[in-house]
Design a protein around this motif. Structure first.
Motif, PDB file in Angstrom:
ATOM      1  N   CYS A 116       0.843  -1.202   0.000  1.00 46.13           N
ATOM      2  CA  CYS A 116       0.000   0.000   0.000  1.00 46.13           C
ATOM      3  C   CYS A 116       0.878   1.251   0.000  1.00 46.13           C
ATOM      4  CB  CYS A 116      -0.895  -0.019   1.221  1.00 46.13           C
ATOM      5  SG  CYS A 116      -1.821   1.496   1.420  1.00 46.13           S
ATOM      6  N   CYS A 163       0.289   3.606   3.485  1.00 42.71           N
ATOM      7  CA  CYS A 163       0.886   3.232   4.770  1.00 42.71           C
ATOM      8  C   CYS A 163       2.214   2.527   4.558  1.00 42.71           C
ATOM      9  CB  CYS A 163      -0.067   2.339   5.541  1.00 42.71           C
ATOM     10  SG  CYS A 163      -0.414   0.783   4.690  1.00 42.71           S
ATOM     11  N   CYS A 188      -5.170   2.126   8.135  1.00 45.87           N
ATOM     12  CA  CYS A 188      -5.038   2.770   6.831  1.00 45.87           C
ATOM     13  C   CYS A 188      -6.314   2.530   6.021  1.00 45.87           C
ATOM     14  CB  CYS A 188      -3.828   2.192   6.104  1.00 45.87           C
ATOM     15  SG  CYS A 188      -3.697   2.736   4.400  1.00 45.87           S
ATOM     16  N   CYS A 194      -5.851   0.713   2.213  1.00 44.57           N
ATOM     17  CA  CYS A 194      -5.744  -0.745   2.088  1.00 44.57           C
ATOM     18  C   CYS A 194      -6.637  -1.429   3.107  1.00 44.57           C
ATOM     19  CB  CYS A 194      -4.294  -1.188   2.259  1.00 44.57           C
ATOM     20  SG  CYS A 194      -3.610  -0.791   3.887  1.00 44.57           S
TER      21      CYS A 194
END
Ligand SMILES: [Zn+2]
Ligand SMILES: [Zn+2]
Ligand SMILES: [Zn+2]
Length: 458
Positions: A258, A261, A324, A327
């Protein structure tokens, strides 16, 4: 799943599939300017020198990323080689600044240079509509020549008067006797023509899309070359109706850490800026409040924050980090090329109306369909008795043939409707008025109705 397949899930930027870039199917000979990303075309100028996705670090596929399905809740494990440095911040601690992104400032998509290159989709980042394939001329039949035009219907003086009376009843402050007691002295019937042309086209645009990776199937380049954007069979649900459809282009998916993050699954909390606590709202961070008691002012300790002036952040429960959103806390994203197909019905019309009746009124009423044709590409009408219609058809058909260069034209239809228009002269109290009865509904247009406000005349 074999080790190789697992590796395939995590393949980096070089998921180029050899052998792709074959000439397009014979039905779609490319035309005009080299379409961007249409397979088989010479790559657009400027593409040649384009650097491979430098931004995806380290060219080599991220071998360092564990060669297994990305673990759920991946928390700062070994970073992909040379890649995103997951900071490995322990939950609850203030994470280091590097690599941290606050939710507000996140890009909506992974950086484009981190995406795989998919043959045929080199310009997917531009989000420009993909130039459609050209058409085969054989789809056009020779123009029909025998086009019989039925004559327009006419109404009688009685029907005209009836419509006139109905018209006044629809207007609450029109006196009815202006119509009831009038006599029709003249009635001229004519026909208005309404020509309409509809062109139903399809536009295709590709973009990178992403979704949280939960272990769902990944149809990546290892499964074969990605089909060209115009090779995918996507049908409109209904012709001549606007609609839209999103589909995942086969064999373009991959799993990436991701970008928000950087694989940590969590990001710094916006509300406390990662501190885990906020200024106490009761004492404004002072730890005490100024009060007046026993005839004097003094500082009273704030019991809400136990004199610290700080309160635990409610958003992250003091951890300084939140899940996050990009994701969904999974740490990885499934990235793929999304094809958006948009169907648009382009409508144009032309009205021939030779009385003082406002032409636009013709659109809203029924008439007789004198001619109708539906073909992949229609020919302009050239045998209609009224040459203005032939001219309008010619103009509009020509215009539509080039007006939508980013679309593939799927089907066209055009029609001519004949709408009866009757110009009527009525006399009421020696006053002559002209009105119009038009359409199969016998609608009335009478801007000069002589008895418009019953309350003053009666
Ligand atoms: Zn306080
Ligand atoms: Zn917080
Ligand atoms: Zn994330």
């Amino acid at each position: 799943m074999s080790e190789n397949e697992k590796q395939g899930l995590l393949t980096g930027p070089q998921s180029q599939v050899p052998g792709y870039g074959a000439p397009p199917p014979s039905g779609y000979p490319p035309q005009g300017a080299p379409p961007q990303g249409y397979p088989g075309q010479a790559p657009p100028q400027g593409y040649q020198g384009q650097a491979p996705p430098q931004g995806y670090p380290g060219q080599a596929p991220p071998q360092g990323y564990p060669g297994q399905a990305p673990p759920q809740g991946y928390q700062g494990g070994p970073p992909p080689q040379g890649g995103y440095p997951p900071q490995g911040a322990p939950a609850g601690a203030v994470p280091p600044a590097a690599g941290q992104v606050e939710q507000d400032s996140i890009p909506s998509a992974p950086p484009i240079e981190k995406m795989d290159q998919i043959a045929g989709y080199e310009n997917v980042a531009s989000q420009d509509p993909l130039p459609p394939p050209s058409y085969e001329e054989v789809t056009r039949a020779p123009p029909p020549t025998d086009r019989q035009i039925p004559s327009a219907s006419v109404i009688t003086a009685e029907q005209a008067k009836e419509a006139y009376i109905d018209f006044t009843s629809e207007h609450c402050c029109y006196g009815s006797s202006g119509a009831k007691d009038s006599s029709i002295v003249d009635l001229k019937s004519s026909s208005a023509f309404h020509y309409t042309l509809e062109t139903f086209g399809e536009k295709r645009v590709t973009t990178w899309a992403q979704e949280p990776y939960n272990g769902q199937p990944i149809d990546g380049p290892q499964n074969g070359p990605a089909p060209g954007p115009w090779d995918l069979q996507v049908m409109a649900s209904k012709n001549f109706q606007n609609s839209k459809s999103d589909i995942e282009v086969p064999h373009t998916a991959s799993v990436k850490p991701c970008h928000t993050c950087v694989g940590n699954c969590r990001v710094r909390c916006n509300h406390c800026h990662g501190r885990g606590n906020n200024r106490c709202t009761w004492c404004h961070g002072n730890g005490h409040n100024r009060v007046y008691e026993d005839g004097r002012h003094h500082n009273k300790p704030c019991h809400h924050c136990n004199r610290s002036g700080q309160q635990r952040c409610n958003w992250c429960h003091g951890h300084g980090q939140v899940k996050c959103k990009t994701c969904d806390g999974k740490g990885n994203l499934k990235c793929y090329i999304k094809l958006t197909v948009t169907w648009t019905n382009h409508y144009d019309d032309h009205i021939v109306e030779r009385t003082a009746l406002p032409s636009e009124l013709i659109r809203g009423v029924n008439g007789q369909t004198a001619f109708e044709e539906e073909l992949p590409r229609v020919w302009a009408i050239n045998h209609f008795p009224d040459p203005t219609i032939n001219q309008a058809s010619d103009t509009l058909v020509k215009r539509h043939s080039t007006a939508f260069p980013t679309e593939r034209l799927l089907i066209q239809r055009h029609r001519v409707r004949i709408i009866p228009v009757n110009e009527v002269i009525a006399i009421w109290k020696n006053q002559e008025t002209k009105f119009y009865v038009y359409g199969f509904e016998n609608k009335v247009y009478a801007p000069d109705y002589p008895q418009k406000c019953c309350c003053t005349i009666l």
